[in-house]
Write a protein that holds these residues in place. Sequence first.
Motif, PDB file in Angstrom:
ATOM      1  N   MET A  79       3.498  11.041 -16.342  1.00 48.88           N
ATOM      2  CA  MET A  79       4.833  10.638 -15.916  1.00 48.88           C
ATOM      3  C   MET A  79       5.256  11.533 -14.764  1.00 48.88           C
ATOM      4  SD  MET A  79       7.537   8.811 -15.935  1.00 48.88           S
ATOM      5  CE  MET A  79       7.263   7.750 -17.370  1.00 48.88           C
ATOM      6  N   GLN A  80       5.610  10.941 -13.636  1.00 48.86           N
ATOM      7  CA  GLN A  80       5.956  11.714 -12.453  1.00 48.86           C
ATOM      8  C   GLN A  80       7.336  11.300 -11.949  1.00 48.86           C
ATOM      9  OE1 GLN A  80       3.716  14.018 -11.481  1.00 48.86           O
ATOM     10  NE2 GLN A  80       5.093  14.848  -9.931  1.00 48.86           N
ATOM     11  N   THR A  81       8.323  12.151 -12.170  1.00 42.75           N
ATOM     12  CA  THR A  81       9.690  11.802 -11.786  1.00 42.75           C
ATOM     13  C   THR A  81      10.048  12.296 -10.384  1.00 42.75           C
ATOM     14  OG1 THR A  81      10.521  13.808 -12.860  1.00 42.75           O
ATOM     15  CG2 THR A  81      10.489  11.782 -14.173  1.00 42.75           C
ATOM     16  N   ALA A  82       9.389  13.352  -9.912  1.00 43.50           N
ATOM     17  CA  ALA A  82       9.700  13.907  -8.592  1.00 43.50           C
ATOM     18  C   ALA A  82       8.498  13.765  -7.673  1.00 43.50           C
ATOM     19  CB  ALA A  82      10.093  15.371  -8.713  1.00 43.50           C
ATOM     20  N   ASN A  83       8.759  13.442  -6.428  1.00 48.49           N
ATOM     21  CA  ASN A  83       7.694  13.301  -5.440  1.00 48.49           C
ATOM     22  C   ASN A  83       7.440  14.652  -4.783  1.00 48.49           C
ATOM     23  OD1 ASN A  83       5.843  12.525  -3.559  1.00 48.49           O
ATOM     24  ND2 ASN A  83       7.137  11.014  -2.536  1.00 48.49           N
ATOM     25  N   GLU A  84       6.393  15.318  -5.229  1.00 46.58           N
ATOM     26  CA  GLU A  84       6.064  16.639  -4.708  1.00 46.58           C
ATOM     27  C   GLU A  84       5.043  16.562  -3.574  1.00 46.58           C
ATOM     28  OE1 GLU A  84       4.746  18.728  -8.151  1.00 46.58           O
ATOM     29  OE2 GLU A  84       6.737  18.778  -9.078  1.00 46.58           O
ATOM     30  N   GLY A  85       4.627  15.333  -3.225  1.00 49.91           N
ATOM     31  CA  GLY A  85       3.735  15.141  -2.092  1.00 49.91           C
ATOM     32  C   GLY A  85       2.301  15.559  -2.319  1.00 49.91           C
ATOM     33  N   ASN A  86       1.893  15.742  -3.572  1.00 52.39           N
ATOM     34  CA  ASN A  86       0.535  16.231  -3.836  1.00 52.39           C
ATOM     35  C   ASN A  86      -0.242  15.347  -4.809  1.00 52.39           C
ATOM     36  OD1 ASN A  86       1.806  16.748  -6.251  1.00 52.39           O
ATOM     37  ND2 ASN A  86       1.391  18.939  -6.278  1.00 52.39           N
ATOM     38  N   LEU A  87       0.233  14.124  -5.058  1.00 49.11           N
ATOM     39  CA  LEU A  87      -0.389  13.294  -6.093  1.00 49.11           C
ATOM     40  C   LEU A  87      -1.835  12.930  -5.765  1.00 49.11           C
ATOM     41  CD1 LEU A  87       2.421  10.857  -7.283  1.00 49.11           C
ATOM     42  CD2 LEU A  87       1.638  12.996  -8.298  1.00 49.11           C
ATOM     43  N   SER A  88      -2.118  12.666  -4.506  1.00 49.44           N
ATOM     44  CA  SER A  88      -3.484  12.284  -4.141  1.00 49.44           C
ATOM     45  C   SER A  88      -4.460  13.420  -4.434  1.00 49.44           C
ATOM     46  CB  SER A  88      -3.549  11.898  -2.661  1.00 49.44           C
ATOM     47  OG  SER A  88      -2.746  10.769  -2.403  1.00 49.44           O
ATOM     48  N   ILE A 118      -3.722   7.543 -14.350  1.00 49.07           N
ATOM     49  CA  ILE A 118      -2.555   6.689 -14.116  1.00 49.07           C
ATOM     50  C   ILE A 118      -1.314   7.552 -13.938  1.00 49.07           C
ATOM     51  CG2 ILE A 118      -1.110   4.844 -15.045  1.00 49.07           C
ATOM     52  CD1 ILE A 118      -3.572   4.009 -16.750  1.00 49.07           C
ATOM     53  N   PHE A 119      -0.687   7.444 -12.784  1.00 54.56           N
ATOM     54  CA  PHE A 119       0.579   8.115 -12.521  1.00 54.56           C
ATOM     55  C   PHE A 119       1.697   7.078 -12.575  1.00 54.56           C
ATOM     56  CE2 PHE A 119      -2.320  11.130 -10.532  1.00 54.56           C
ATOM     57  CZ  PHE A 119      -1.773  12.358 -10.902  1.00 54.56           C
ATOM     58  N   ILE A 120       2.597   7.215 -13.544  1.00 53.74           N
ATOM     59  CA  ILE A 120       3.784   6.373 -13.594  1.00 53.74           C
ATOM     60  C   ILE A 120       4.865   7.109 -12.810  1.00 53.74           C
ATOM     61  CG2 ILE A 120       5.506   5.278 -15.072  1.00 53.74           C
ATOM     62  CD1 ILE A 120       3.430   5.207 -17.291  1.00 53.74           C
ATOM     63  N   CYS A 121       5.147   6.631 -11.618  1.00 56.09           N
ATOM     64  CA  CYS A 121       6.047   7.328 -10.704  1.00 56.09           C
ATOM     65  C   CYS A 121       7.453   6.722 -10.740  1.00 56.09           C
ATOM     66  CB  CYS A 121       5.523   7.245  -9.268  1.00 56.09           C
ATOM     67  SG  CYS A 121       3.842   7.885  -9.054  1.00 56.09           S
TER      68      CYS A 121
END
Length: 275
Positions: A79-88, A118-121
């Motif tokens: 579960m990813q609530t904040a976009n930290e720019g490092n998901l890739s 799986i990232f649920i953004c």
Amino acid sequence: MKPKKYEELKFTDDFMFSKVLQNNPGLCKEILELILDKKINRISAPEKQKTIDITAVAKGVRFDIYVEDDRNTVYDVEMQTANEGNLSKRSRYYQGMIDLNSIERGISYKELKNSFIIFICMFDPFQRGIVRYTFESMCQEIPGLAMGSDAKTIFINPFGKTAGLSEGLKSFLAYLRGEVIKNSFAELLDDVVQHARRHDEWRLEYMTLLMRDQKNIEKGIEQGIEQGETKKERYVVMSLLKKGLLSDDDIIEVAGITAEKLEEYRREFENRSAE
């Protein structure tokens, strides 16, 4: 930011997300099926906050939900609530750790498990307006030619266009956005979350974690202040020693240090001067 009360936690909050899926394998399985648009026969008991540390010196990982099915496939759901720019880059590292954890020394590479990360953004990670971004290794020279590594990464964006999606997935995405559709999968999921909010043991666990985190924060602040004061003190003493205008007693009084501490700084100063 003030931490949420336990009764205020939503499914998208990390603690609630992990608890609900860990303790409801059927629900976890259904969410996987909705996201992947395929049926899964059977899954193992979901593991919450599964930690993989391959070596003592390598950076380990802690997965929100880690589960395997009966067809040699691993699923990591984050579960990813904040976009930290490092998901890739995170997905790349996670994949490597899953592979290392799956295979033992001497076993054929063919034994590597199929995997889905799986990232649920709660945002659109690629700003293209679609719900599901699926990635796997492809040949650049020959369109459509996949490498066949059986490793895929999926990013879910609940704010994308839902045309052509199943009703179950639509209701799940709506729930992530804060809407409960009656007589749908979202209503079932919300019932589970409401029940979890009344779980006394989980409330205690959550409060214990909050207290631990708060203590760590306070400890970090104290260490930062101490380090800052030490750095400032060292700068003042070194400057005074370099100028050589004040007596030892005057330096002790100005810097607010002991005679023993001054000698430590003097030795450091003399060693630096000799270099």
